[in-house]
Design an enzyme around this catalytic site. Sequence first.
Site, PDB file in Angstrom:
ATOM      1  N   HIS A 309       0.847  -1.195   0.000  1.00  0.00           N
ATOM      2  CA  HIS A 309       0.000   0.000   0.000  1.00  0.00           C
ATOM      3  C   HIS A 309       0.877   1.237   0.000  1.00  0.00           C
ATOM      4  O   HIS A 309       1.948   1.235   0.616  1.00  0.00           O
ATOM      5  CB  HIS A 309      -0.911   0.012   1.237  1.00  0.00           C
ATOM      6  CG  HIS A 309      -2.075   0.928   1.081  1.00  0.00           C
ATOM      7  ND1 HIS A 309      -1.991   2.266   1.360  1.00  0.00           N
ATOM      8  CD2 HIS A 309      -3.329   0.697   0.638  1.00  0.00           C
ATOM      9  CE1 HIS A 309      -3.161   2.817   1.108  1.00  0.00           C
ATOM     10  NE2 HIS A 309      -3.991   1.899   0.654  1.00  0.00           N
ATOM     11  N   ASP A 368      -7.933  -5.467   0.276  1.00  0.00           N
ATOM     12  CA  ASP A 368      -8.460  -6.337  -0.780  1.00  0.00           C
ATOM     13  C   ASP A 368      -8.028  -7.790  -0.640  1.00  0.00           C
ATOM     14  O   ASP A 368      -8.540  -8.656  -1.340  1.00  0.00           O
ATOM     15  CB  ASP A 368      -8.023  -5.814  -2.155  1.00  0.00           C
ATOM     16  CG  ASP A 368      -8.740  -4.533  -2.492  1.00  0.00           C
ATOM     17  OD1 ASP A 368      -9.928  -4.440  -2.181  1.00  0.00           O
ATOM     18  OD2 ASP A 368      -8.109  -3.619  -3.052  1.00  0.00           O
TER      19      ASP A 368
HETATM   20  N1  CMC Z   1       4.035  -7.711  -4.814  1.00  0.00           N
HETATM   21  C1  CMC Z   1       5.376  -7.685  -5.012  1.00  0.00           C
HETATM   22  N2  CMC Z   1       6.125  -6.582  -4.886  1.00  0.00           N
HETATM   23  C2  CMC Z   1       5.507  -5.441  -4.543  1.00  0.00           C
HETATM   24  C3  CMC Z   1       4.117  -5.395  -4.307  1.00  0.00           C
HETATM   25  C4  CMC Z   1       3.384  -6.586  -4.455  1.00  0.00           C
HETATM   26  N3  CMC Z   1       2.067  -6.600  -4.257  1.00  0.00           N
HETATM   27  N4  CMC Z   1       3.767  -4.144  -3.989  1.00  0.00           N
HETATM   28  C5  CMC Z   1       4.882  -3.414  -4.015  1.00  0.00           C
HETATM   29  N5  CMC Z   1       5.941  -4.196  -4.333  1.00  0.00           N
HETATM   30  C6  CMC Z   1       7.349  -3.789  -4.398  1.00  0.00           C
HETATM   31  C7  CMC Z   1       7.640  -2.996  -5.672  1.00  0.00           C
HETATM   32  O1  CMC Z   1       8.057  -3.854  -6.718  1.00  0.00           O
HETATM   33  C8  CMC Z   1       8.731  -2.068  -5.199  1.00  0.00           C
HETATM   34  O2  CMC Z   1       9.931  -2.828  -5.114  1.00  0.00           O
HETATM   35  P1  CMC Z   1      11.364  -2.108  -5.438  1.00  0.00           P
HETATM   36  O3  CMC Z   1      11.543  -1.090  -4.352  1.00  0.00           O
HETATM   37  O4  CMC Z   1      12.342  -3.226  -5.390  1.00  0.00           O
HETATM   38  O5  CMC Z   1      11.227  -1.493  -6.800  1.00  0.00           O
HETATM   39  C9  CMC Z   1       8.341  -1.747  -3.759  1.00  0.00           C
HETATM   40  O6  CMC Z   1       7.564  -2.876  -3.320  1.00  0.00           O
HETATM   41  C10 CMC Z   1       7.492  -0.474  -3.617  1.00  0.00           C
HETATM   42  O7  CMC Z   1       6.353  -0.595  -4.474  1.00  0.00           O
HETATM   43  P2  CMC Z   1       5.715   0.592  -5.329  1.00  0.00           P
HETATM   44  O8  CMC Z   1       5.053   0.020  -6.532  1.00  0.00           O
HETATM   45  O9  CMC Z   1       6.760   1.647  -5.564  1.00  0.00           O
HETATM   46  O10 CMC Z   1       4.670   1.150  -4.294  1.00  0.00           O
HETATM   47  P3  CMC Z   1       3.417   2.063  -4.607  1.00  0.00           P
HETATM   48  O11 CMC Z   1       3.137   2.808  -3.379  1.00  0.00           O
HETATM   49  O12 CMC Z   1       3.637   2.863  -5.850  1.00  0.00           O
HETATM   50  O13 CMC Z   1       2.250   1.013  -4.952  1.00  0.00           O
HETATM   51  C11 CMC Z   1       0.444  -0.527  -4.690  1.00  0.00           C
HETATM   52  C12 CMC Z   1       1.274   0.602  -4.024  1.00  0.00           C
HETATM   53  C13 CMC Z   1      -0.751  -0.833  -3.801  1.00  0.00           C
HETATM   54  C14 CMC Z   1      -0.078  -0.052  -6.065  1.00  0.00           C
HETATM   55  C15 CMC Z   1       1.342  -1.773  -4.836  1.00  0.00           C
HETATM   56  O14 CMC Z   1       1.773  -2.223  -3.574  1.00  0.00           O
HETATM   57  C16 CMC Z   1       0.639  -2.900  -5.610  1.00  0.00           C
HETATM   58  O15 CMC Z   1       0.672  -2.916  -6.838  1.00  0.00           O
HETATM   59  N6  CMC Z   1      -0.012  -3.850  -4.875  1.00  0.00           N
HETATM   60  C17 CMC Z   1      -0.788  -4.890  -5.521  1.00  0.00           C
HETATM   61  C18 CMC Z   1      -2.139  -4.342  -5.946  1.00  0.00           C
HETATM   62  C19 CMC Z   1      -3.078  -4.117  -4.769  1.00  0.00           C
HETATM   63  O16 CMC Z   1      -3.201  -4.944  -3.884  1.00  0.00           O
HETATM   64  N7  CMC Z   1      -3.774  -2.979  -4.796  1.00  0.00           N
HETATM   65  C20 CMC Z   1      -4.778  -2.630  -3.762  1.00  0.00           C
HETATM   66  C21 CMC Z   1      -4.343  -1.451  -2.951  1.00  0.00           C
HETATM   67  S1  CMC Z   1      -5.346  -1.216  -1.471  1.00  0.00           S
HETATM   68  C22 CMC Z   1      -6.921  -0.823  -2.015  1.00  0.00           C
HETATM   69  C23 CMC Z   1      -7.001   0.358  -2.905  1.00  0.00           C
HETATM   70  O17 CMC Z   1      -6.278   1.330  -2.775  1.00  0.00           O
HETATM   71  O18 CMC Z   1      -7.869   0.318  -3.760  1.00  0.00           O
END
Ligand code: CMC
Length: 435
Positions: A309, A368
């Site tokens: 998140h 989720d």
């Molecule tokens: N699985 C594997 N690696 C992950 C995941 C994951 N679910 N989420 C983040 N990472 C890694 C990402 O690859 C990055 O690694 P590195 O630093 O080595 O490049 C690091 O963690 C930081 O991730 P980010 O993408 O820069 O973080 P963000 O804040 O931009 O994204 C997120 C947040 C929720 C979009 C992301 O964690 C994600 O894609 N999660 C899976 C989708 C999900 O469950 N979404 C629902 C969110 S909660 C409800 C809502 O908001 O609607």
Amino acid sequence: MSDDHTVTITDNRTGKSVELPVSKGTHGAQVFSLQGLHEGLGMFTYDPGYAATASCRSSITYIDGDEGTLLYRGYPIEQLAEHSDYLEVCYLLLYGELPQPAEMNKFREIINRHSMVNEGLLRFYDGFRYDAHPMAIMVGVVGALSAFYHDSTDVTDPYHREISAHRMIAKMPTLAAASYKHSVGQPIIYPDNSLGYVDNFLRMMFAVPSEPYEVNPVASRALDLMMILHADHEQNASASTVRLASSSGANPFASVAAGIASLWGPAHGGANEAVVQMLESIESVKQVPELVARAKDKSDSFRLMGFGHRIYKQYDPRAKIIRQSCHDLLNELGSTRDQPLFEIALELERIALEDDYFKERNLYPNVDFYSGIILRALGIPLSMFTVMFVMSRTVGWIAQWMEMMDDPEQRIGRPRQLYVGHSRRDYTPIDQRGD
Ligand code: CMC
């Protein structure tokens, strides 16, 4: 609140400085205002994904991502989940305070009374293909509400704003259930205003004209809880989309349709659908380590859905409540079909939380991760999962919109950019363009 605290930013090349005032909220990090930055230094800020930018002042929802806390109007989500119900939470989010009994009765009555939608709008459903995704239908029909309620789209009129808010909250279950009925070729079931908000939705979703239907109170309570947990989450992508769309003065129906489009993505509200697809693809708990390895592999675009998140660097408090609710619901419904999926999810969580990759990045289950299992146990089809999120989040979008419309600092949203394209160049007629 602003005090005499300032932040000074200096351009180390020119030596020019600018002093920027700092503001302090009730909780959370302080912010400094960038107004005056361009004037002082001739520069803008660059912040992809707005990860370090507060886009507004808000008094609706507060998240402490390090502590794992979530407050609606100051009330902890755990207390609301235990003692309140969805419509009371709607009142709280919209009006800022918990209602007195008479206020609550009136609010329930108003929301009940607005549950029908114009027959002309219901005919829109026939225009969609039988296999249209219900989210695609929702983007269309919610936007189309503005064509039916011209009488309440003067956004400068507080009464119009309130009636639009009531209409949208009241009609969303009717529109959502109708999008499902269309996709399965069943007749649309009209609302029954003698029922509560969630019971009414369950009936519109599952009743058929040929059989009696009784709402299961266990299912109703579980869904009500899910809706409380999804009701608002401050300046997330869809809420920010609603704010940005309506900052131009666009009507709230069109702006909420934009919010629905944003929510649909798998990184946001679409994640609940993606989580269940992911869990269903695992045949046994033995395959869990393989999936976790894929999520860590940077050459694979796969992510563990329902994990991570932007704000929570701790266990999402909503996920904790939902996980417990999942336990209770599956026991109460005696649902043997969904138990294996829940067990896979628990194992996935266990392995991921022990893994250095997830620990170092503070990746925990989000709302989720378990919500899809509850929806599945309630008989809600996969394609409707994100629509359930829409229904719950509508009040959050509306509360954010109403707050924005009352904000004296509100201006049209208009970010800047760092231009990295061509410098100015001259047009060449097509017959003179060589290789
Ligand atoms: N699985 C594997 N690696 C992950 C995941 C994951 N679910 N989420 C983040 N990472 C890694 C990402 O690859 C990055 O690694 P590195 O630093 O080595 O490049 C690091 O963690 C930081 O991730 P980010 O993408 O820069 O973080 P963000 O804040 O931009 O994204 C997120 C947040 C929720 C979009 C992301 O964690 C994600 O894609 N999660 C899976 C989708 C999900 O469950 N979404 C629902 C969110 S909660 C409800 C809502 O908001 O609607």
